[in-house]
Motif scaffolding. Structure first.
Motif, PDB file in Angstrom:
ATOM      1  N   HIS A  27       1.562  -7.123   3.865  1.00  0.00           N
ATOM      2  CA  HIS A  27       0.907  -7.538   2.609  1.00  0.00           C
ATOM      3  C   HIS A  27       1.904  -8.271   1.712  1.00  0.00           C
ATOM      4  O   HIS A  27       1.557  -9.233   1.041  1.00  0.00           O
ATOM      5  CB  HIS A  27       0.333  -6.317   1.876  1.00  0.00           C
ATOM      6  CG  HIS A  27      -1.020  -5.917   2.388  1.00  0.00           C
ATOM      7  ND1 HIS A  27      -2.141  -5.925   1.615  1.00  0.00           N
ATOM      8  CD2 HIS A  27      -1.424  -5.529   3.617  1.00  0.00           C
ATOM      9  CE1 HIS A  27      -3.182  -5.538   2.334  1.00  0.00           C
ATOM     10  NE2 HIS A  27      -2.770  -5.282   3.550  1.00  0.00           N
TER      11      HIS A  27
ATOM     12  N   CYS B 119     -11.716  -2.249   1.166  1.00  0.00           N
ATOM     13  CA  CYS B 119     -10.740  -1.424   1.892  1.00  0.00           C
ATOM     14  C   CYS B 119     -11.425  -0.125   2.311  1.00  0.00           C
ATOM     15  O   CYS B 119     -12.139   0.493   1.505  1.00  0.00           O
ATOM     16  CB  CYS B 119      -9.548  -1.114   0.988  1.00  0.00           C
ATOM     17  SG  CYS B 119      -8.230  -0.186   1.819  1.00  0.00           S
ATOM     18  N   ILE B 120     -11.227   0.251   3.549  1.00  0.00           N
ATOM     19  CA  ILE B 120     -11.756   1.530   4.038  1.00  0.00           C
ATOM     20  C   ILE B 120     -11.111   2.648   3.231  1.00  0.00           C
ATOM     21  O   ILE B 120      -9.930   2.573   2.906  1.00  0.00           O
ATOM     22  CB  ILE B 120     -11.372   1.732   5.526  1.00  0.00           C
ATOM     23  CG1 ILE B 120     -11.986   0.633   6.391  1.00  0.00           C
ATOM     24  CG2 ILE B 120     -11.767   3.117   6.026  1.00  0.00           C
ATOM     25  CD1 ILE B 120     -11.542   0.692   7.847  1.00  0.00           C
ATOM     26  N   ASN B 121     -11.856   3.699   2.916  1.00  0.00           N
ATOM     27  CA  ASN B 121     -11.232   4.843   2.274  1.00  0.00           C
ATOM     28  C   ASN B 121     -11.361   6.081   3.155  1.00  0.00           C
ATOM     29  O   ASN B 121     -12.393   6.762   3.138  1.00  0.00           O
ATOM     30  CB  ASN B 121     -11.788   5.104   0.877  1.00  0.00           C
ATOM     31  CG  ASN B 121     -10.865   6.037   0.128  1.00  0.00           C
ATOM     32  OD1 ASN B 121     -11.109   7.226   0.017  1.00  0.00           O
ATOM     33  ND2 ASN B 121      -9.724   5.526  -0.329  1.00  0.00           N
ATOM     34  N   GLY B 122     -10.308   6.317   3.903  1.00  0.00           N
ATOM     35  CA  GLY B 122     -10.302   7.452   4.825  1.00  0.00           C
ATOM     36  C   GLY B 122     -10.325   8.796   4.105  1.00  0.00           C
ATOM     37  O   GLY B 122     -10.881   9.764   4.622  1.00  0.00           O
ATOM     38  N   TYR B 123      -9.733   8.850   2.916  1.00  0.00           N
ATOM     39  CA  TYR B 123      -9.678  10.130   2.193  1.00  0.00           C
ATOM     40  C   TYR B 123     -11.080  10.631   1.837  1.00  0.00           C
ATOM     41  O   TYR B 123     -11.363  11.825   1.914  1.00  0.00           O
ATOM     42  CB  TYR B 123      -8.841  10.007   0.915  1.00  0.00           C
ATOM     43  CG  TYR B 123      -7.381   9.775   1.203  1.00  0.00           C
ATOM     44  CD1 TYR B 123      -6.644  10.715   1.925  1.00  0.00           C
ATOM     45  CD2 TYR B 123      -6.739   8.622   0.770  1.00  0.00           C
ATOM     46  CE1 TYR B 123      -5.310  10.514   2.206  1.00  0.00           C
ATOM     47  CE2 TYR B 123      -5.385   8.412   1.048  1.00  0.00           C
ATOM     48  CZ  TYR B 123      -4.688   9.362   1.761  1.00  0.00           C
ATOM     49  OH  TYR B 123      -3.369   9.157   2.041  1.00  0.00           O
TER      50      TYR B 123
ATOM     51  N   MET C 204     -14.126   0.842  -0.387  1.00  0.00           N
ATOM     52  CA  MET C 204     -13.902   0.432  -1.779  1.00  0.00           C
ATOM     53  C   MET C 204     -14.175  -1.068  -1.860  1.00  0.00           C
ATOM     54  O   MET C 204     -13.826  -1.815  -0.938  1.00  0.00           O
ATOM     55  CB  MET C 204     -12.440   0.672  -2.175  1.00  0.00           C
ATOM     56  CG  MET C 204     -11.974   2.079  -1.927  1.00  0.00           C
ATOM     57  SD  MET C 204     -10.285   2.326  -2.499  1.00  0.00           S
ATOM     58  CE  MET C 204      -9.314   1.820  -1.092  1.00  0.00           C
TER      59      MET C 204
ATOM     60  N   ARG D  69      -7.959  -8.895   4.293  1.00  0.00           N
ATOM     61  CA  ARG D  69      -6.963  -7.829   4.199  1.00  0.00           C
ATOM     62  C   ARG D  69      -7.612  -6.594   3.588  1.00  0.00           C
ATOM     63  O   ARG D  69      -8.668  -6.684   2.978  1.00  0.00           O
ATOM     64  CB  ARG D  69      -5.777  -8.238   3.312  1.00  0.00           C
ATOM     65  CG  ARG D  69      -4.939  -9.407   3.753  1.00  0.00           C
ATOM     66  CD  ARG D  69      -4.389  -9.366   5.157  1.00  0.00           C
ATOM     67  NE  ARG D  69      -3.772  -8.167   5.641  1.00  0.00           N
ATOM     68  CZ  ARG D  69      -2.480  -8.028   5.930  1.00  0.00           C
ATOM     69  NH1 ARG D  69      -1.659  -9.012   5.736  1.00  0.00           N
ATOM     70  NH2 ARG D  69      -2.016  -6.906   6.435  1.00  0.00           N
ATOM     71  N   SER D  70      -6.959  -5.455   3.749  1.00  0.00           N
ATOM     72  CA  SER D  70      -7.409  -4.230   3.073  1.00  0.00           C
ATOM     73  C   SER D  70      -6.865  -4.292   1.656  1.00  0.00           C
ATOM     74  O   SER D  70      -5.663  -4.140   1.448  1.00  0.00           O
ATOM     75  CB  SER D  70      -6.853  -2.996   3.778  1.00  0.00           C
ATOM     76  OG  SER D  70      -7.340  -2.943   5.090  1.00  0.00           O
TER      77      SER D  70
ATOM     78  N   PRO E  84       0.810  -1.226   0.000  1.00  0.00           N
ATOM     79  CA  PRO E  84       0.000   0.000   0.000  1.00  0.00           C
ATOM     80  C   PRO E  84       0.837   1.267   0.000  1.00  0.00           C
ATOM     81  O   PRO E  84       0.364   2.312  -0.434  1.00  0.00           O
ATOM     82  CB  PRO E  84      -0.829  -0.107   1.283  1.00  0.00           C
ATOM     83  CG  PRO E  84      -0.240  -1.180   2.096  1.00  0.00           C
ATOM     84  CD  PRO E  84       0.643  -2.030   1.213  1.00  0.00           C
TER      85      PRO E  84
ATOM     86  N   LEU F 212       5.158   0.171   6.012  1.00  0.00           N
ATOM     87  CA  LEU F 212       4.194   0.305   7.111  1.00  0.00           C
ATOM     88  C   LEU F 212       4.209  -0.921   8.020  1.00  0.00           C
ATOM     89  O   LEU F 212       3.449  -0.990   8.975  1.00  0.00           O
ATOM     90  CB  LEU F 212       2.768   0.433   6.554  1.00  0.00           C
ATOM     91  CG  LEU F 212       2.429   1.528   5.551  1.00  0.00           C
ATOM     92  CD1 LEU F 212       1.015   1.339   5.033  1.00  0.00           C
ATOM     93  CD2 LEU F 212       2.564   2.890   6.220  1.00  0.00           C
TER      94      LEU F 212
ATOM     95  N   TYR G 269      -0.174 -10.771  14.893  1.00  0.00           N
ATOM     96  CA  TYR G 269       0.154  -9.593  15.695  1.00  0.00           C
ATOM     97  C   TYR G 269       0.375  -9.971  17.157  1.00  0.00           C
ATOM     98  O   TYR G 269      -0.121 -10.993  17.622  1.00  0.00           O
ATOM     99  CB  TYR G 269      -0.989  -8.566  15.621  1.00  0.00           C
ATOM    100  CG  TYR G 269      -1.097  -7.948  14.250  1.00  0.00           C
ATOM    101  CD1 TYR G 269      -0.152  -7.032  13.822  1.00  0.00           C
ATOM    102  CD2 TYR G 269      -2.126  -8.310  13.388  1.00  0.00           C
ATOM    103  CE1 TYR G 269      -0.229  -6.471  12.557  1.00  0.00           C
ATOM    104  CE2 TYR G 269      -2.215  -7.763  12.119  1.00  0.00           C
ATOM    105  CZ  TYR G 269      -1.262  -6.845  11.708  1.00  0.00           C
ATOM    106  OH  TYR G 269      -1.338  -6.312  10.463  1.00  0.00           O
TER     107      TYR G 269
ATOM    108  N   CYS H  90       2.852  -3.713   7.304  1.00  0.00           N
ATOM    109  CA  CYS H  90       1.501  -4.285   7.275  1.00  0.00           C
ATOM    110  C   CYS H  90       1.547  -5.764   6.890  1.00  0.00           C
ATOM    111  O   CYS H  90       0.593  -6.507   7.111  1.00  0.00           O
ATOM    112  CB  CYS H  90       0.605  -3.520   6.312  1.00  0.00           C
ATOM    113  SG  CYS H  90       1.093  -3.668   4.577  1.00  0.00           S
TER     114      CYS H  90
ATOM    115  N   ARG I  94      -6.442  -3.242  -2.316  1.00  0.00           N
ATOM    116  CA  ARG I  94      -6.522  -2.093  -3.248  1.00  0.00           C
ATOM    117  C   ARG I  94      -6.285  -2.498  -4.680  1.00  0.00           C
ATOM    118  O   ARG I  94      -6.264  -1.660  -5.577  1.00  0.00           O
ATOM    119  CB  ARG I  94      -5.475  -1.036  -2.885  1.00  0.00           C
ATOM    120  CG  ARG I  94      -5.652  -0.443  -1.520  1.00  0.00           C
ATOM    121  CD  ARG I  94      -4.363  -0.580  -0.758  1.00  0.00           C
ATOM    122  NE  ARG I  94      -4.475   0.009   0.562  1.00  0.00           N
ATOM    123  CZ  ARG I  94      -4.165  -0.641   1.661  1.00  0.00           C
ATOM    124  NH1 ARG I  94      -3.745  -1.888   1.631  1.00  0.00           N
ATOM    125  NH2 ARG I  94      -4.287  -0.045   2.831  1.00  0.00           N
TER     126      ARG I  94
END
Ligand SMILES: Cc1cc2nc3c(=O)[nH]c(=O)nc-3n(C[C@H](O)[C@H](O)[C@H](O)COP(=O)(O)O)c2cc1C
Length: 273
Positions: free
Chosen positions: A43, A222-226, A251, A79-80, A21, A39, A265, A41, A82
């Protein structure tokens, strides 16, 4: 700590770079991670067919548990995403997603949420409106930046990097890219009445139900914070009633790549007994 890729195990297939990402993985003969961008993450390691990524930050990978319950497997695999296939998502499936999302709890059982489903070319139009709005939000920062640099260097640096990020998004979008909505075939925005003090919580509950149900039927999300930050642009675009506010955006589409492992985690728990 960033992801660790073993050059001797890497086959150079490049899947890790495609799903990263933050675009922290570059590919020459083998994949390499830019530690500053990573990050952690995971992926990269979750898609790697050769198992060449040994850890994500300090976190290890686990293989999916075939003995796990359906819910355990669902949560391990979610998973998130994209990277979507171009296939559209049918109206029937999108309606089902909303049907299950609306089963999520809401404060005082108000269930006052509204759903706005954007598909096809309209997704890219929404993206343009969101990017313009992000740049408009960041514009005043340009005026105050020189002053802010004197009083709070750190804050000025983070504002300035956001401003640069938004203007890079605009450039990429104008060149035909999809830097915010990632070419998703569908986006669902969730709004709640502005008068509801817990409207955001209500929308996020619905968003999570929606995404888990999507995962259970083979759809990625996937969450879209923007879009949530640029909610005013999204509200105008979707003709959201004046007294409602978009608090969540997701999305959706069919995933282009399969994930083979997941990040284990280390949970931070305090037992108060
Ligand atoms: C509040 C919130 C906003 C987010 N906004 C975005 C976004 O705008 N774009 C994006 O690609 N991912 C977004 N994400 C997804 C995270 O970046 C994602 O969780 C992270 O990359 C780790 O991936 P994973 O969920 O597969 O573990 C958001 C997540 C949260 C919780």
């Amino acid at each position: 700590m960033s992801a660790v890729i073993s050059a001797s195990l890497c086959t150079g297939c490049g899947l890790c770079a495609k799903v990263c990402p933050s675009r922290a993985v570059t590919l020459q003969k083998t994949a390499a991670v830019n530690a500053e961008r990573c990050l952690s993450c995971g992926h990269c390691g979750a898609v790697c067919p050769a198992g060449a990524v040994s850890s994500a930050g300090e976190k290890e990978f686990s293989v999916f548990d075939p003995e796990g319950s359906a819910v355990e497997q669902l949560l391990q695999g979610k998973r998130s995403v994209r990277e979507f296939k171009e296939d559209s998502v049918s109206r029937e499936i999108l309606s089902d997603l909303v049907r299950y999302a609306e089963m999520a709890p809401s404060s005082r059982n108000t269930r006052g949420r509204k759903y706005f489903i954007i598909t096809g070319n309209r997704v890219s139009e929404l993206e343009g409106a969101v990017i313009d709005n992000l740049n408009a939000i960041a514009a005043p920062a340009g005026i105050f930046l020189p002053l802010l640099r004197i009083f709070n260097r750190k804050r000025a640096a983070s504002l300035s990097s956001l401003k640069n990020l938004f203007s890079a998004m605009k450039k990429s979008y104008d060149a035909g890219g999809h830097p915010v909505l990632c070419g998703a075939p569908a986006v669902i925005c969730i709004a709640s009445p502005k008068s509801n003090m817990q409207g955001k919580d209500d929308c996020v509950c619905a968003e999570q139900y929606l995404m888990l149900y999507a995962e259970s039927i083979g759809l990625a999300s996937c969450i879209n914070g923007y879009t949530q930050i640029a909610h005013k642009a999204a509200e105008t675009f979707c003709s959201v009633p004046e007294n409602y506010r978009i608090e969540a955006a997701v999305m959706l589409g069919y995933p282009r790549y399969a994930y083979r492992r997941y990040v284990r985690y280390t949970e931070d728990i305090s037992w108060i007994e």
